[in-house]
Write an enzyme that holds these catalytic residues in place. Sequence first.
Site, PDB file in Angstrom:
ATOM      1  N   SER A   1       4.943   8.928  -2.186  1.00 57.07           N
ATOM      2  CA  SER A   1       5.518   8.811  -3.527  1.00 57.07           C
ATOM      3  C   SER A   1       5.122   7.498  -4.197  1.00 57.07           C
ATOM      4  CB  SER A   1       7.050   8.936  -3.469  1.00 57.07           C
ATOM      5  OG  SER A   1       7.629   7.818  -2.826  1.00 57.07           O
TER       6      SER A   1
ATOM      7  N   TYR B   1       0.977   5.556  -0.036  1.00 55.73           N
ATOM      8  CA  TYR B   1       0.169   6.736   0.273  1.00 55.73           C
ATOM      9  C   TYR B   1       0.945   8.038  -0.032  1.00 55.73           C
ATOM     10  CZ  TYR B   1       3.261   6.507   4.211  1.00 55.73           C
ATOM     11  OH  TYR B   1       4.411   6.438   4.948  1.00 55.73           O
TER      12      TYR B   1
ATOM     13  N   PHE C   1       0.851  -1.189   0.000  1.00 54.16           N
ATOM     14  CA  PHE C   1       0.000   0.000   0.000  1.00 54.16           C
ATOM     15  C   PHE C   1       0.888   1.240   0.000  1.00 54.16           C
ATOM     16  CE2 PHE C   1      -2.328   3.353   2.396  1.00 54.16           C
ATOM     17  CZ  PHE C   1      -3.378   3.527   1.498  1.00 54.16           C
TER      18      PHE C   1
ATOM     19  N   GLU D   1      12.997   3.568   1.354  1.00 54.49           N
ATOM     20  CA  GLU D   1      12.272   4.088   2.518  1.00 54.49           C
ATOM     21  C   GLU D   1      13.125   4.022   3.788  1.00 54.49           C
ATOM     22  OE1 GLU D   1       9.446   5.468   1.867  1.00 54.49           O
ATOM     23  OE2 GLU D   1       9.106   4.651  -0.131  1.00 54.49           O
TER      24      GLU D   1
HETATM   25  C1  SIN Z   1       4.618   5.656   0.510  1.00 59.66           C
HETATM   26  O1  SIN Z   1       4.534   6.336  -0.489  1.00 59.66           O
HETATM   27  O2  SIN Z   1       3.767   4.780   0.746  1.00 59.66           O
HETATM   28  C2  SIN Z   1       5.720   5.787   1.501  1.00 59.66           C
HETATM   29  C3  SIN Z   1       6.300   7.143   1.620  1.00 59.66           C
HETATM   30  C4  SIN Z   1       6.935   7.668   0.383  1.00 59.66           C
HETATM   31  O3  SIN Z   1       7.718   6.960  -0.263  1.00 59.66           O
HETATM   32  O4  SIN Z   1       6.651   8.802   0.007  1.00 59.66           O
END
Ligand code: SIN
Length: 192
Positions: free
Chosen positions: A24, A22, A20, A99
Site C-alpha cells: 500500500s 512495496y 521503501f 503496519e
Molecule cells: C508496504 O507497502 O511497504 C508495506 C505493506 C503495506 O502497507 O501494504
Amino acid sequence: MPGLPENRLPRDRAGRLWIFGYGSLVWRPAFAHEQQRPAWVRGWTRRFWQWSTDHRGVPGAPGRVATMVEQPGETCWGRAYALDPAQEDDILAALDHREQQGYDRRVVQLGFADGPGPAALVYVATPDNPSFAGPTPLTQIAEIIASRAGPSGPNREYLVELADALRAMDVDDPHVFALEALVADHRGVAGP
Ligand code: SIN
C-alpha cells in the site's frame, strides 16, 4: 513492534531517512516526503501471503495483503520516499501503527533505475509473525481478495491500486498481475 533504535536508522549522504514501500505504501504513502522514486531491492519478492484483519479484512474474514519474502535472485520493485526530517518521528510512529499487524522494520539496500540508491527502512511481515499465511495457491488468494473488506476498504482495491501503480512504473510482477486477472474473473460473483 520491535523497532530499530534511532541511531540505527539508515541515512543518505544528506542525512535523510528513506522508506521503501512495496504494498500500500506504493500507492498510498499518506505521509509527507521530500522526494519519491521508483526503486528496487534485490533478493526479495512480493507475495500476498499476509493476513489482514485490521485493514483489508476483519477477524473471522481476513483479507490478504502484500509482504516481501526473501528469494535469492529475485528483485522487488516499489517506491522509495525520502522523508521530511522535521516530520520523521511522527511519520515513523504513524507507520509503526499502520503496519502493526506482523510487520517489522528492516534495512535494505535500494537500487534506482539509473544506479545504486541509499539504504532504506522497509516494513516486512516475516514468516514468524502470527498473521503470516505462507505459500498459498493463487486461486485461493484471489477468492479471498475478491470477497473480503476491512476498515481501510475492499481487499480488491488494495490489489488493483497496487497493480495500477506498478504498471504506471513499467514494473512487471507476475504474482500481482496474475492475481489481478483472477480477481477480475470474480467480479459480480463474489465481489463487494
Ligand atoms: C508496504 O507497502 O511497504 C508495506 C505493506 C503495506 O502497507 O501494504
